[in-house]
Design a protein around this motif. Structure first.
Motif, PDB file in Angstrom:
ATOM      1  N   TYR A   1      53.829 -43.168 -46.356  1.00 10.15           N
ATOM      2  CA  TYR A   1      52.722 -42.924 -47.288  1.00 10.15           C
ATOM      3  C   TYR A   1      52.374 -41.436 -47.317  1.00 10.15           C
TER       4      TYR A   1
ATOM      5  N   CYS B   1      40.037 -29.787 -58.235  1.00 10.57           N
ATOM      6  CA  CYS B   1      39.523 -30.064 -56.885  1.00 10.57           C
ATOM      7  C   CYS B   1      40.043 -31.427 -56.487  1.00 10.57           C
ATOM      8  N   ASP B   2      40.854 -31.459 -55.480  1.00 15.63           N
ATOM      9  CA  ASP B   2      41.587 -32.673 -55.156  1.00 15.63           C
ATOM     10  C   ASP B   2      41.299 -33.105 -53.725  1.00 15.63           C
ATOM     11  N   ILE B   3      41.519 -34.387 -53.491  1.00 12.99           N
ATOM     12  CA  ILE B   3      41.400 -34.904 -52.119  1.00 12.99           C
ATOM     13  C   ILE B   3      42.790 -35.243 -51.614  1.00 12.99           C
TER      14      ILE B   3
ATOM     15  N   ARG C   1      52.819 -35.692 -53.781  1.00 10.78           N
ATOM     16  CA  ARG C   1      51.836 -35.663 -54.880  1.00 10.78           C
ATOM     17  C   ARG C   1      51.128 -34.310 -54.893  1.00 10.78           C
TER      18      ARG C   1
ATOM     19  N   TYR D   1      44.494 -37.398 -49.090  1.00 13.84           N
ATOM     20  CA  TYR D   1      44.134 -38.528 -48.223  1.00 13.84           C
ATOM     21  C   TYR D   1      45.085 -38.605 -47.031  1.00 13.84           C
ATOM     22  N   LEU D   2      44.733 -37.863 -45.997  1.00 11.87           N
ATOM     23  CA  LEU D   2      45.498 -37.984 -44.754  1.00 11.87           C
ATOM     24  C   LEU D   2      45.247 -39.380 -44.185  1.00 11.87           C
TER      25      LEU D   2
ATOM     26  N   ALA E   1      34.645 -32.902 -52.444  1.00 13.13           N
ATOM     27  CA  ALA E   1      35.574 -32.676 -53.553  1.00 13.13           C
ATOM     28  C   ALA E   1      34.920 -33.038 -54.882  1.00 13.13           C
ATOM     29  N   ALA E   2      34.142 -34.127 -54.872  1.00 12.98           N
ATOM     30  CA  ALA E   2      33.488 -34.542 -56.111  1.00 12.98           C
ATOM     31  C   ALA E   2      32.447 -33.510 -56.527  1.00 12.98           C
TER      32      ALA E   2
ATOM     33  N   ASP F   1      54.731 -39.217 -49.226  1.00 10.07           N
ATOM     34  CA  ASP F   1      54.549 -39.290 -50.682  1.00 10.07           C
ATOM     35  C   ASP F   1      53.234 -38.650 -51.118  1.00 10.07           C
ATOM     36  N   GLU F   2      52.242 -38.680 -50.246  1.00 14.79           N
ATOM     37  CA  GLU F   2      50.972 -38.008 -50.565  1.00 14.79           C
ATOM     38  C   GLU F   2      51.184 -36.488 -50.581  1.00 14.79           C
TER      39      GLU F   2
ATOM     40  N   ARG G   1      53.352 -31.662 -56.279  1.00 14.44           N
ATOM     41  CA  ARG G   1      53.458 -31.696 -57.754  1.00 14.44           C
ATOM     42  C   ARG G   1      52.243 -31.032 -58.390  1.00 14.44           C
ATOM     43  N   LEU G   2      51.079 -31.277 -57.807  1.00 14.50           N
ATOM     44  CA  LEU G   2      49.868 -30.648 -58.346  1.00 14.50           C
ATOM     45  C   LEU G   2      49.952 -29.125 -58.198  1.00 14.50           C
TER      46      LEU G   2
END
Lengths: 433, 390
Positions: B148, B131-133, B155, B135-136, B120-121, B151-152, B158-159
């Motif tokens: 968790y 470019c997003d991660i 997130r 986090y599973l 991703a980086a 809510d991930e 929303r993106l």
């Protein structure tokens, strides 16, 4: 600092490395003692050891990364790697894992003593290999494995902070898991968790973190006051093995005194410091001393490194726990520090750009290694981004941290010599303008 | 959507062979025509790297979820972004973006392994879209993991909403969950045929039929499977004297289609972990309740396994033995992509478990770009003959 007598100065200079080596030796002896008494240890890792919790329960702690790398420093890693490969492990996986598993297969036999077997493994996801490694212990020993999942940065431009809803979601998750780890430790040891003891451990960690950050800052002095690779590795050993202890806190408090004394008196690490360098990655342990000499022979000094950031579990940030709300603060500190350690590997380009001005950097040495994809996979692209941002020369040399089969000293020397010739020519050209 | 050779709206009346041939052509087309067609119609694309992504979240927002799984292309530009000693899928996936062959509006990866977590980086430094991660959770055993993850997912939603420029309602999500439930159900039917009547569908055919799902809107994939499954059932084919094996090692980098053909000519692969992310959730996700929470629950509680998800309830070797038993297989093919650390590490555990269970196994490595399979075929034939004539 300038008021200290010459004799005091002589005692101070080099004390960190001497004391660090002594503490490290004692720590290894302690592990041997546990093993010989038939005991077990908590196996933990440098990026998020959770020492703060484990010390409350007086767990002896083993850092497999450290005992693995010590086999390379002592030029014995090939024996362990071969043994693991004979057992079916691929030449293409992490050398630390293979060395450790071979140590386990040998009943803990190690060049520095004996490593006790795990009774519990606590790890974070800062490196995915931690997870696979612990699964191997789980199979070998049928021990409990606790994976403390620390969500990292999602995007370079979106680093969250306390108060941000996304940060708070992550913090709740980490806090909940810490509660579960505590419950597991209580169950395993039969002891109740002691909050006051946690405060004491956190206080020692705070002292260490504060001092560690100061030590790193002091290497902005000219000349640099310590070598980030050789001296730095000794300091890292103490920072990990003695995290949360009075000995660790005292060591780093003394180290600040030493570094301040050296800075005040203009004492460097080589006779004439000519080039100030950043090291990116994990050192070349199979030829550890020689690797460093290839740079110091040219007057090159590593004044900082990403290794000092991520292998201290992000302690370079100097995060200090709030002792008034220890558990909440512990969750916040683990999240922020471990995330920072991960950022030091994946999003390091910006921190390196900042280090150029802070440390007066002349060159950057990237050292991708076969054994570690976490630190190495993105390094070439990080370098591209760094080179686009600043006009600082860099060197990209590949080898390994464990496996001497992929370490070519002659080839490395050629590249390093050419790098320094370039640095010298550049300096001359700039002086002529 | 109509692609050059495959019109998903006009599948009726076509022969199975014609459809399979067109699917193969589409699958092997490294210009990714379905993605281009989608963008030409004004659609947005979310590319997600292996292994699992909750595609319902992208689908509900009207985006096309594209499964980024590498490709057999030369990684000319991507090579300079990565170090050595890396699996191929990372490089070829990035190459698709750098070459402009695949244009995305959002790229999402997951910290599945040490190499991929750098992706991703690297991608983010080279792309002009987010470019997003995602986090599973890697602590699937924590009682806090589901909350968790919910809510991930929120997130991520929303993106996605910022990219499509509209809010996504719970009803949107439920509709998408319904579409994907149907898709997973159809894939389960496909795998049931593989298990029960493997002579009716070759390994590579079933694989292509599944993989198309990562390239087209899932409603179209559903129509494809609805059309094709009865044709496969009706196929006239006779069982042959072949050993039944489970293929393990296709959870991330994908073996070349020719490798799968070679395997299929030698033995019946009655179950596998190829593109396991498309089949990660093993039961229908309920439609009543908080859709994101239900998706999170399904990820953790009703899901398959892979070397890159840690769950104390799912020791990999135990799961493999269950897969073998469930498929009534008599042997296993243990593969790993070259330089795939999780895959290579689990090979050791798999081999040990199979030896203890007295099950024969064949160990191999592959790379998505490999082109020669003669030696593999000889080795496999020897392996199967040893079993058949033991």
């Amino acid at each position: 600092m300038g008021t200290k007598s010459v004799q005091e100065g002589q005692e101070i200079v080099g004390r960190g490395v001497r004391e660090g080596a002594r503490l490290f030796r004692e720590w290894f002896d302690g592990m041997t003692g546990v093993a010989e008494a038939g005991g077990t240890a908590a196996y933990v890792f440098v990026m998020g050891s959770l020492a703060e919790v484990l010390r409350v329960f007086d767990y002896p702690m083993v850092f497999p990364e450290i005992h693995a790398l010590q086999t390379a420093v002592r030029r014995a890693s090939h024996e362990y790697l071969n043994e693991a490969e004979d057992h079916g492990y691929s030449p293409d996986i992490c050398g630390y894992v293979k060395a450790d598993l071979a140590i386990q297969m040998r009943g803990g036999d190690h060049p520095m003593g004996r490593i006790p077997p795990p009774g519990l493994a606590v790890l974070t996801n800062a490196c995915n290999t931690y997870i696979k490694w612990a699964e191997a212990w789980e199979r070998m020993y049928r021990i409990p494995v606790f994976t403390l999942d620390v969500p990292g940065t999602r995007r370079a431009e979106a680093v969250t902070a306390p108060g941000d809803p996304d940060f708070e979601n992550d913090r709740r998750y980490v806090a909940g898991q810490i509660d579960e780890l505590i419950a597991l430790c209580e169950q395993r040891t039969g002891r109740a968790f002691d909050l006051d003891r946690l405060r004491e451990v956190l206080r020692h960690t705070n002292e260490m973190s504060r001092a560690w950050r100061r030590v790193l800052e002091l290497n902005a002095s000219r000349p640099g006051v310590f070598n980030a690779i050789t001296d730095g590795t000794v300091y890292l050993g103490v920072a990990n093995a003695f995290r949360g202890t009075p000995e660790g806190a005292q060591f780093f408090t003394d180290l600040v005194e030493e570094m301040e004394y050296k800075a005040a008196n203009g004492l460097g690490v080589v006779e004439e410091e000519k080039h100030r360098l950043v090291f990116v990655g994990v050192p070349c342990y199979p030829i550890f001393r020689r690797f460093n000499e290839l740079f110091t022979e040219w007057g090159g000094v590593f004044v900082t490194s990403t290794y000092l950031w991520f292998a201290s579990g992000g302690a370079d940030l100097g995060f200090e726990y709030d002792l008034e709300r220890p558990l909440e603060s512990l969750a916040e500190g683990v999240l922020i520090s471990v995330r920072h350690a991960m950022d030091s590997m994946f999003y390091q380009d910006r921190a390196l750009v900042d280090s150029v001005a802070q440390y007066g950097i002349d060159g950057v040495v990237y050292h991708p290694i076969k054994s570690c994809r976490t630190t190495s996979a993105g390094m070439a692209d990080n370098r591209r981004a760094f080179m686009q941002a600043v006009d600082v020369p860099s060197l990209f040399i590949e080898s390994d941290m464990m496996d001497k089969r992929v370490v070519s000293e002659a080839q490395m020397k050629n590249r390093i010599d050419a790098f320094f010739e370039g640095l010298n020519a550049r300096r001359l050209q700039r002086a002529a303008v | 959507m109509t692609t050059p050779n495959l019109d998903f709206d006009r599948l009726e009346g076509r022969s199975l062979q014609e459809i399979l041939s067109d699917c193969t052509e589409l699958f092997e087309d490294t210009s990714f025509p379905t993605l281009k067609a989608w963008r030409e119609q004004g659609g947005k694309i979310l590319g997600h790297f292996q292994v699992y992504f909750p595609e319902e979240v992208a689908h509900a927002a009207g985006m096309l979820p594209f499964k980024v799984r590498g490709a057999p292309v030369e990684a000319d530009q991507a090579e300079s972004r990565f170090g050595s000693y890396l699996c191929s899928i990372l490089k070829t996936s990035l190459e698709l973006a750098l070459s402009g062959e695949v244009q995305l509006d959002l790229f999402v990866s997951h910290p599945i392994c040490d190499a991929a977590r750098n992706l991703a980086a690297v991608w983010g430094r080279n792309a002009d879209y987010p470019c997003d991660i995602l986090y599973l959770p890697q602590n699937a055993n924590s009682r806090h993991a589901a909350g968790y993850l919910r809510d991930e997912y929120a997130r991520m939603l929303r993106l996605i909403e910022t990219i499509v420029g509209r809010r996504v309602s719970d009803e949107d999500l439920r509709r998408s969950i319904g579409v994907f439930n149907e898709n997973r159900s159809l894939l389960r039917q496909l795998y049931a045929i593989k298990r029960e009547q493997p002579w009716k569908v070759a390994l590579d055919e079933a694989y292509v039929l599944m993989a198309i799902g990562g390239l087209v809107p899932r409603e179209q994939h559903n129509r494809l499977l609805q059309t094709v499954l009865p044709l496969i059932e009706a196929r006239e084919a006779r069982p042959q004297d072949r050993i039944r094996v489970v293929f393990e090692g296709g959870f991330c980098e994908q073996p070349p289609l020719d490798l799968l053909r070679t395997l299929g000519q030698t033995c019946y692969v009655v179950d596998d972990d190829l593109l396991i992310g498309l089949r990660w959730i093993t039961e229908d996700v309920p439609l009543e309740g908080d859709p994101l929470a239900l998706l999170a629950h399904a990820y953790l509680e009703h899901s398959s396994y892979s070397p890159v998800q840690h769950d104390l309830r799912k020791p990999k070797e135990k799961m493999l033995l269950e897969r073998i038993q469930g498929a009534q297989a008599g042997a296993a093919i243990l593969t790993a992509a070259k330089m795939c650390e999780p895959g290579l590490e689990d090979q050791v555990a798999y081999a040990q478990a199979l030896e203890e269970a007295g099950l024969p196994y064949f160990v191999s490595e592959f790379e998505e770009k490999m082109t020669s399979f003669d030696q593999l075929q000889i080795q496999l034939e020897t392996f199967t003959e040893n079993i058949l004539f033991a």
